[in-house]
Design a protein around this motif. Sequence first.
Motif, PDB file in Angstrom:
ATOM      1  N   ASN A   1      -5.319  -1.462 -11.588  1.00 30.28           N
ATOM      2  CA  ASN A   1      -5.077  -2.896 -11.461  1.00 30.28           C
ATOM      3  C   ASN A   1      -6.369  -3.708 -11.428  1.00 30.28           C
ATOM      4  O   ASN A   1      -6.343  -4.925 -11.621  1.00 30.28           O
ATOM      5  CB  ASN A   1      -4.258  -3.183 -10.204  1.00 30.28           C
ATOM      6  CG  ASN A   1      -2.765  -3.156 -10.458  1.00 30.28           C
ATOM      7  OD1 ASN A   1      -2.271  -3.859 -11.338  1.00 30.28           O
ATOM      8  ND2 ASN A   1      -2.044  -2.335  -9.705  1.00 30.28           N
ATOM      9  N   GLU A   2      -7.486  -3.038 -11.140  1.00 31.01           N
ATOM     10  CA  GLU A   2      -8.768  -3.734 -11.045  1.00 31.01           C
ATOM     11  C   GLU A   2      -9.610  -3.594 -12.318  1.00 31.01           C
ATOM     12  O   GLU A   2     -10.302  -4.526 -12.715  1.00 31.01           O
ATOM     13  CB  GLU A   2      -9.561  -3.188  -9.851  1.00 31.01           C
ATOM     14  CG  GLU A   2      -8.920  -3.477  -8.500  1.00 31.01           C
ATOM     15  CD  GLU A   2      -9.607  -2.726  -7.366  1.00 31.01           C
ATOM     16  OE1 GLU A   2     -10.582  -1.979  -7.658  1.00 31.01           O
ATOM     17  OE2 GLU A   2      -9.181  -2.868  -6.203  1.00 31.01           O
TER      18      GLU A   2
ATOM     19  N   VAL B   1      -3.413   3.647  -8.951  1.00 28.98           N
ATOM     20  CA  VAL B   1      -2.795   2.352  -9.242  1.00 28.98           C
ATOM     21  C   VAL B   1      -3.751   1.218  -8.880  1.00 28.98           C
ATOM     22  O   VAL B   1      -3.891   0.234  -9.623  1.00 28.98           O
ATOM     23  CB  VAL B   1      -1.452   2.221  -8.486  1.00 28.98           C
ATOM     24  CG1 VAL B   1      -0.935   0.784  -8.564  1.00 28.98           C
ATOM     25  CG2 VAL B   1      -0.422   3.184  -9.065  1.00 28.98           C
ATOM     26  N   ALA B   2      -4.408   1.340  -7.719  1.00 30.89           N
ATOM     27  CA  ALA B   2      -5.349   0.299  -7.305  1.00 30.89           C
ATOM     28  C   ALA B   2      -6.480   0.150  -8.320  1.00 30.89           C
ATOM     29  O   ALA B   2      -6.851  -0.972  -8.703  1.00 30.89           O
ATOM     30  CB  ALA B   2      -5.912   0.622  -5.922  1.00 30.89           C
TER      31      ALA B   2
ATOM     32  N   LYS C   1      -6.001  -5.579 -17.905  1.00 31.69           N
ATOM     33  CA  LYS C   1      -6.067  -4.523 -16.895  1.00 31.69           C
ATOM     34  C   LYS C   1      -5.584  -3.224 -17.530  1.00 31.69           C
ATOM     35  O   LYS C   1      -4.631  -3.230 -18.314  1.00 31.69           O
ATOM     36  CB  LYS C   1      -5.174  -4.874 -15.704  1.00 31.69           C
ATOM     37  CG  LYS C   1      -5.660  -6.072 -14.901  1.00 31.69           C
ATOM     38  CD  LYS C   1      -4.843  -6.289 -13.653  1.00 31.69           C
ATOM     39  CE  LYS C   1      -3.409  -6.707 -13.978  1.00 31.69           C
ATOM     40  NZ  LYS C   1      -2.636  -7.034 -12.753  1.00 31.69           N
TER      41      LYS C   1
ATOM     42  N   ILE D   1      -3.864  -0.881 -16.443  1.00 27.82           N
ATOM     43  CA  ILE D   1      -2.483  -0.513 -16.146  1.00 27.82           C
ATOM     44  C   ILE D   1      -1.526  -1.124 -17.172  1.00 27.82           C
ATOM     45  O   ILE D   1      -0.409  -0.645 -17.368  1.00 27.82           O
ATOM     46  CB  ILE D   1      -2.082  -0.939 -14.709  1.00 27.82           C
ATOM     47  CG1 ILE D   1      -0.822  -0.190 -14.264  1.00 27.82           C
ATOM     48  CG2 ILE D   1      -1.903  -2.454 -14.608  1.00 27.82           C
ATOM     49  CD1 ILE D   1      -0.477  -0.376 -12.795  1.00 27.82           C
ATOM     50  N   ASP D   2      -1.965  -2.179 -17.851  1.00 28.11           N
ATOM     51  CA  ASP D   2      -1.122  -2.844 -18.847  1.00 28.11           C
ATOM     52  C   ASP D   2      -1.178  -2.156 -20.211  1.00 28.11           C
ATOM     53  O   ASP D   2      -0.421  -2.518 -21.119  1.00 28.11           O
ATOM     54  CB  ASP D   2      -1.527  -4.318 -18.991  1.00 28.11           C
ATOM     55  CG  ASP D   2      -1.243  -5.110 -17.730  1.00 28.11           C
ATOM     56  OD1 ASP D   2      -0.278  -4.757 -17.023  1.00 28.11           O
ATOM     57  OD2 ASP D   2      -1.988  -6.067 -17.441  1.00 28.11           O
TER      58      ASP D   2
ATOM     59  N   THR E   1     -10.616  -3.427 -16.159  1.00 25.01           N
ATOM     60  CA  THR E   1     -10.146  -4.064 -17.395  1.00 25.01           C
ATOM     61  C   THR E   1     -10.857  -3.470 -18.606  1.00 25.01           C
ATOM     62  O   THR E   1     -12.026  -3.096 -18.541  1.00 25.01           O
ATOM     63  CB  THR E   1     -10.391  -5.585 -17.374  1.00 25.01           C
ATOM     64  OG1 THR E   1     -11.798  -5.824 -17.243  1.00 25.01           O
ATOM     65  CG2 THR E   1      -9.640  -6.239 -16.230  1.00 25.01           C
TER      66      THR E   1
ATOM     67  N   GLY F   1      -0.154   3.222 -18.419  1.00 25.23           N
ATOM     68  CA  GLY F   1       0.990   2.827 -17.600  1.00 25.23           C
ATOM     69  C   GLY F   1       2.035   3.924 -17.526  1.00 25.23           C
ATOM     70  O   GLY F   1       2.613   4.185 -16.455  1.00 25.23           O
TER      71      GLY F   1
END
Length: 379
Positions: free
Chosen positions: A266-267, A262-263, A274, A276-277, A269, A282
């Motif tokens: 989130n970092e 997750v970390a 990002k 995660i998006d 891109t 996701g």
Amino acid sequence: MAVDRLLPTEEAEDLLALVRDLADRELATRVEEHESTETYPEGLFATLGKAGLLGLPYPEEFGGGDQPYEVYLQVLEELAARWAAVAVATSVHTLACHPLNSYGTEAQKERWLPAALAGELVGGYSLSEPQAGSDAGSLACKAQRTDEGFRITGTKAWITHGGKAGFYALFARTAPGSGGVSCFLAPGATEGLSFGAPEKKMGLQGIPTCAAYWDGAELDADRLIGTEGQGLQIAFSALDSGRLGIAACATGVAQAALDAAVAYANERTTFGRKIIDHQGLGFLLADMAAAVDSARATYLDAARRRDAGRPFGRQASVAKLVATDAAMKVTTDAVQVLGGYGYTRDFPVERYMREAKIMQIFEGTNQIQRLVISRGLGR
């Protein structure tokens, strides 16, 4: 990420806060050094013992924490999230104390249990043999009666903390047949006891696992725990609880892998967002989170049954199966999330993946757990 836990008492909440702080200071800062160099963390278990973490589920009268298993297992999970090898060794130590606590005489408990629960004597569990892993009834290591006690001859295998432990819960054959196995509390330093070189393992490299060779070693008569022939009953009574310990360790490793993934997501891109998006990634992370939460729920259900004095053997097998399979999948997916970086030792997820694999094997392989569960359904 700190897990949002539902703990039974304010005392338990304080204990978990202490454990997180200690684990961050003493485990997280040392794990990479010892795992990469395959060196033993001298003095660490004495530190855990002084903090009261090596006797949590045992009685206060002997120096234990008198904590319910529900709390003890969550402590193990927190330790495993920082350093799986240390958490597994802590679980094995708790397992090794079980015969003495549950089947020892008052004199035996008064003599040896306080030192074990304080971490002055770290325990190992010596059940498996080269030809007898899951089939404990096939043990060949012999304990022959002498005028002073017992003479031990044979080979034991896969001993966590082998050569480092202060005592071993040793299972050896005193008579032919499945009812002929007995349990002993064997001192770690015994003439006639030697150890093989540490196994070259895929993971958990900071704590040695090795074979033990008993070459006519003499044990005093008071080292017998329980009665002659009671060994398999003692061993199996401990293993249900031991499986819960491994389930908690596996959940901790899975949680650490999820947090790392997750970390990173989130970092990192791509295409202006990002990662995660991106829905595909996701959703993968969502499945990982669901697997971790499910693993935790299964071991807590079994622990609460144990704490209530209800049968929990089937639930322990379910927890061990679900949690370790989940850890294998979650850690593998974490490597995938990090892509090429996940395959390097610059990030810890490759270590988590290696650590998760053994958890599907020891304390009864997951095939054995399925056998236990299916037999229970048949009855």
